[in-house]
Design an enzyme around this catalytic site. Structure first.
Site, PDB file in Angstrom:
ATOM      1  N   ALA A  59       0.808 -23.602  38.120  1.00  0.00           N
ATOM      2  CA  ALA A  59       1.260 -23.193  39.238  1.00  0.00           C
ATOM      3  C   ALA A  59       2.286 -22.438  38.866  1.00  0.00           C
ATOM      4  O   ALA A  59       2.954 -22.510  37.892  1.00  0.00           O
ATOM      5  CB  ALA A  59       1.687 -24.348  40.331  1.00  0.00           C
ATOM      6  N   GLY A 102      -1.354 -26.670  36.831  1.00  0.00           N
ATOM      7  CA  GLY A 102      -2.516 -26.539  37.808  1.00  0.00           C
ATOM      8  C   GLY A 102      -3.517 -25.564  37.317  1.00  0.00           C
ATOM      9  O   GLY A 102      -4.620 -25.888  37.880  1.00  0.00           O
ATOM     10  N   GLU A 105      -5.593 -28.671  36.262  1.00  0.00           N
ATOM     11  CA  GLU A 105      -6.152 -29.381  37.755  1.00  0.00           C
ATOM     12  C   GLU A 105      -7.234 -28.211  38.269  1.00  0.00           C
ATOM     13  O   GLU A 105      -8.222 -28.785  38.819  1.00  0.00           O
ATOM     14  CB  GLU A 105      -4.933 -29.403  38.424  1.00  0.00           C
ATOM     15  CG  GLU A 105      -4.050 -30.425  37.848  1.00  0.00           C
ATOM     16  CD  GLU A 105      -2.639 -30.646  38.665  1.00  0.00           C
ATOM     17  OE1 GLU A 105      -1.982 -29.593  38.693  1.00  0.00           O
ATOM     18  OE2 GLU A 105      -2.573 -31.719  39.449  1.00  0.00           O
ATOM     19  N   GLU A 125       3.962 -31.255  33.928  1.00  0.00           N
ATOM     20  CA  GLU A 125       4.787 -31.455  35.272  1.00  0.00           C
ATOM     21  C   GLU A 125       5.898 -32.307  34.988  1.00  0.00           C
ATOM     22  O   GLU A 125       6.905 -31.685  35.562  1.00  0.00           O
ATOM     23  CB  GLU A 125       3.788 -32.012  36.238  1.00  0.00           C
ATOM     24  CG  GLU A 125       2.993 -30.823  36.950  1.00  0.00           C
ATOM     25  CD  GLU A 125       1.493 -30.849  36.368  1.00  0.00           C
ATOM     26  OE1 GLU A 125       1.566 -31.626  35.156  1.00  0.00           O
ATOM     27  OE2 GLU A 125       0.636 -30.327  36.754  1.00  0.00           O
TER      28      GLU A 125
HETATM   29  C1  HXC Z   1       5.292 -18.697  36.346  1.00  0.00           C
HETATM   30  C2  HXC Z   1       4.932 -18.293  33.929  1.00  0.00           C
HETATM   31  C3  HXC Z   1       4.299 -19.337  33.943  1.00  0.00           C
HETATM   32  C4  HXC Z   1       4.023 -20.166  35.002  1.00  0.00           C
HETATM   33  C5  HXC Z   1       4.299 -18.570  32.062  1.00  0.00           C
HETATM   34  N1  HXC Z   1       4.856 -17.637  32.966  1.00  0.00           N
HETATM   35  N2  HXC Z   1       3.710 -19.669  32.808  1.00  0.00           N
HETATM   36  N3  HXC Z   1       5.436 -17.683  35.122  1.00  0.00           N
HETATM   37  N4  HXC Z   1       4.802 -19.760  36.155  1.00  0.00           N
HETATM   38  N5  HXC Z   1       3.563 -21.440  35.061  1.00  0.00           N
HETATM   39  C6  HXC Z   1       5.316 -16.411  32.617  1.00  0.00           C
HETATM   40  C7  HXC Z   1       6.590 -16.479  31.709  1.00  0.00           C
HETATM   41  O1  HXC Z   1       7.745 -16.688  32.581  1.00  0.00           O
HETATM   42  C8  HXC Z   1       6.750 -14.966  31.192  1.00  0.00           C
HETATM   43  O2  HXC Z   1       7.090 -13.931  32.038  1.00  0.00           O
HETATM   44  C9  HXC Z   1       5.332 -14.680  30.742  1.00  0.00           C
HETATM   45  O3  HXC Z   1       4.506 -15.573  31.914  1.00  0.00           O
HETATM   46  C10 HXC Z   1       4.598 -15.066  29.647  1.00  0.00           C
HETATM   47  O4  HXC Z   1       4.899 -16.253  29.274  1.00  0.00           O
HETATM   48  P1  HXC Z   1       5.757 -16.667  27.781  1.00  0.00           P
HETATM   49  O5  HXC Z   1       6.499 -17.870  28.015  1.00  0.00           O
HETATM   50  O6  HXC Z   1       6.859 -15.458  27.335  1.00  0.00           O
HETATM   51  O7  HXC Z   1       4.721 -16.757  26.609  1.00  0.00           O
HETATM   52  P2  HXC Z   1       4.585 -17.768  25.447  1.00  0.00           P
HETATM   53  O8  HXC Z   1       5.676 -17.897  24.876  1.00  0.00           O
HETATM   54  O9  HXC Z   1       3.140 -17.305  24.843  1.00  0.00           O
HETATM   55  O10 HXC Z   1       4.290 -19.244  25.983  1.00  0.00           O
HETATM   56  C11 HXC Z   1       3.208 -19.303  26.799  1.00  0.00           C
HETATM   57  C12 HXC Z   1       3.282 -20.966  27.315  1.00  0.00           C
HETATM   58  C13 HXC Z   1       4.663 -20.710  28.251  1.00  0.00           C
HETATM   59  C14 HXC Z   1       3.463 -22.009  26.658  1.00  0.00           C
HETATM   60  C15 HXC Z   1       2.253 -21.115  28.301  1.00  0.00           C
HETATM   61  O11 HXC Z   1       4.724 -19.759  29.043  1.00  0.00           O
HETATM   62  C16 HXC Z   1       4.656 -21.948  29.063  1.00  0.00           C
HETATM   63  O12 HXC Z   1       5.158 -23.114  28.727  1.00  0.00           O
HETATM   64  N6  HXC Z   1       4.511 -21.750  30.549  1.00  0.00           N
HETATM   65  C17 HXC Z   1       4.665 -22.756  31.456  1.00  0.00           C
HETATM   66  C18 HXC Z   1       3.577 -23.931  31.527  1.00  0.00           C
HETATM   67  C19 HXC Z   1       3.583 -24.757  32.379  1.00  0.00           C
HETATM   68  O13 HXC Z   1       4.710 -25.674  32.491  1.00  0.00           O
HETATM   69  N7  HXC Z   1       2.647 -24.988  33.525  1.00  0.00           N
HETATM   70  C20 HXC Z   1       2.713 -25.977  34.638  1.00  0.00           C
HETATM   71  C21 HXC Z   1       3.463 -25.412  35.861  1.00  0.00           C
HETATM   72  S1  HXC Z   1       3.730 -26.370  36.916  1.00  0.00           S
HETATM   73  P3  HXC Z   1       8.526 -13.209  32.044  1.00  0.00           P
HETATM   74  O14 HXC Z   1       8.645 -12.694  33.144  1.00  0.00           O
HETATM   75  O15 HXC Z   1       9.682 -14.309  31.569  1.00  0.00           O
HETATM   76  O16 HXC Z   1       8.199 -12.262  30.802  1.00  0.00           O
HETATM   77  C22 HXC Z   1       2.303 -27.060  37.555  1.00  0.00           C
HETATM   78  C23 HXC Z   1       2.358 -27.946  38.587  1.00  0.00           C
HETATM   79  C24 HXC Z   1       1.502 -27.765  39.678  1.00  0.00           C
HETATM   80  O17 HXC Z   1       1.111 -26.141  37.367  1.00  0.00           O
HETATM   81  C25 HXC Z   1       1.559 -29.118  40.745  1.00  0.00           C
HETATM   82  C26 HXC Z   1       2.845 -29.603  40.872  1.00  0.00           C
HETATM   83  C27 HXC Z   1       3.885 -28.895  41.546  1.00  0.00           C
END
Ligand code: HXC
Length: 251
Positions: A59, A102, A105, A125
């Site tokens: 998400a 997400g 999911e 999460e």
């Molecule tokens: C918003 C995201 C994002 C996300 C990545 N980006 N994941 N933006 N929401 N879930 C954005 C980053 O901010 C960044 O933007 C760009 O995408 C590239 O990501 P990087 O981190 O620079 O890439 P990298 O170093 O290759 O790392 C990849 C990654 C990392 C390991 C996937 O991005 C990461 O850990 N992302 C979050 C993963 C996560 O926690 N997902 C779960 C979300 S919560 P900018 O603008 O900074 O360049 C969820 C819960 C749902 O899904 C239901 C409960 C509420």
């Protein structure tokens, strides 16, 4: 969205955010899937992510970060996704990279999931201060069992495509370049079958996740009997007996 030989392909296209699922994407994806469900020329749906890095990195954290309880509750945060539950046609996830939070999911909301060798899966999460909100606490346990579900959700550990296949989160792993050809091959095989019969099979399997075995078996029996009301049952069995390929008319 494109359609190809009766298969609707939905691609999450937010490469700048690793295909993170914001509310606009959710709305579009769910509405498009529902539209395809009502389109008789479409017989299966594929969901994938643009590029080779991410299926969906979860998400959209930027969108979630400032929400308070009242906004989450009154705005029914993430509830849009429940709309996919009502889609009768089979939905296949072609997982081309990160399927995190997400994203993972969303994979579980689909009926069949295949992945490229480089895909990875996790439920991170808890590290963000929330629990999963798009179904993981419920679907993961039904998909991979309590031990693996607890492990993935409580530790947030990232797992490989090979491990995901081994634990039953996905059904096939293929090289990246084979991902869409394989997804299309599976979809075309499904597309050849009678649409109402495919829908009945999907419905019975999903029903089985929700009811006791005895009720599920009764449900299957009734749906099986109902197939005999279809011309497609006549066509399918007659074609077998005449050593011909069946032609189904969805009737
Ligand atoms: C918003 C995201 C994002 C996300 C990545 N980006 N994941 N933006 N929401 N879930 C954005 C980053 O901010 C960044 O933007 C760009 O995408 C590239 O990501 P990087 O981190 O620079 O890439 P990298 O170093 O290759 O790392 C990849 C990654 C990392 C390991 C996937 O991005 C990461 O850990 N992302 C979050 C993963 C996560 O926690 N997902 C779960 C979300 S919560 P900018 O603008 O900074 O360049 C969820 C819960 C749902 O899904 C239901 C409960 C509420």
């Amino acid at each position: 969205m494109v359609t190809l030989e009766g298969v609707g392909i939905l691609t999450v296209t937010r490469p700048e955010a690793l295909n993170a699922l914001n509310s606009e994407v959710a709305q579009q994806l769910v509405e498009t899937a529902k539209g395809l469900d009502g389109d008789r020329s479409v017989r299966a749906i594929i969901i994938t992510g643009q590029g080779s890095k991410a299926f969906a990195a979860g998400a959209d954290i930027k969108e979630l970060a400032s929400q308070n309880y009242s906004q989450a509750y009154n705005g029914r945060l993430l509830e849009t996704w429940r709309g996919l539950d009502g889609v009768r046609k089979p939905i296949l996830a072609a997982v081309n990279g990160f399927a995190l939070g997400g994203g993972c999911e969303l994979v579980m909301m689909c009926d069949i999931a295949i992945a490229s060798e480089t895909a990875t899966f996790s439920q991170p999460e808890l590290s963000l201060g929330v629990i999963p909100g798009m179904g993981a606490t419920q679907r993961l346990i039904r998909t991979v069992g309590k031990a693996k579900a607890m492990d993935m959700i409580l530790t947030g550990r990232r797992i490989t495509a090979a491990e995901a296949e081994q634990m039953g989160l996905i059904s096939r792993v293929v090289p990246q370049e084979q991902l869409m050809p394989e997804a299309l091959k599976i979809s075309r095989a499904i597309a050849k079958c009678s649409a109402p019969v495919v829908a009945k099979a999907k419905d019975c399997i999903k029903r089985g996740l929700e009811v006791p075995l005895s009720e599920g078996l009764r449900y299957e029996m009734r749906e099986f009997w109902s197939c005999f009301a279809l011309q497609d049952q006549k066509n399918g069995m007659a074609a077998f007996l005449q050593k011909q390929n069946p032609v189904f008319t969805d009737g």
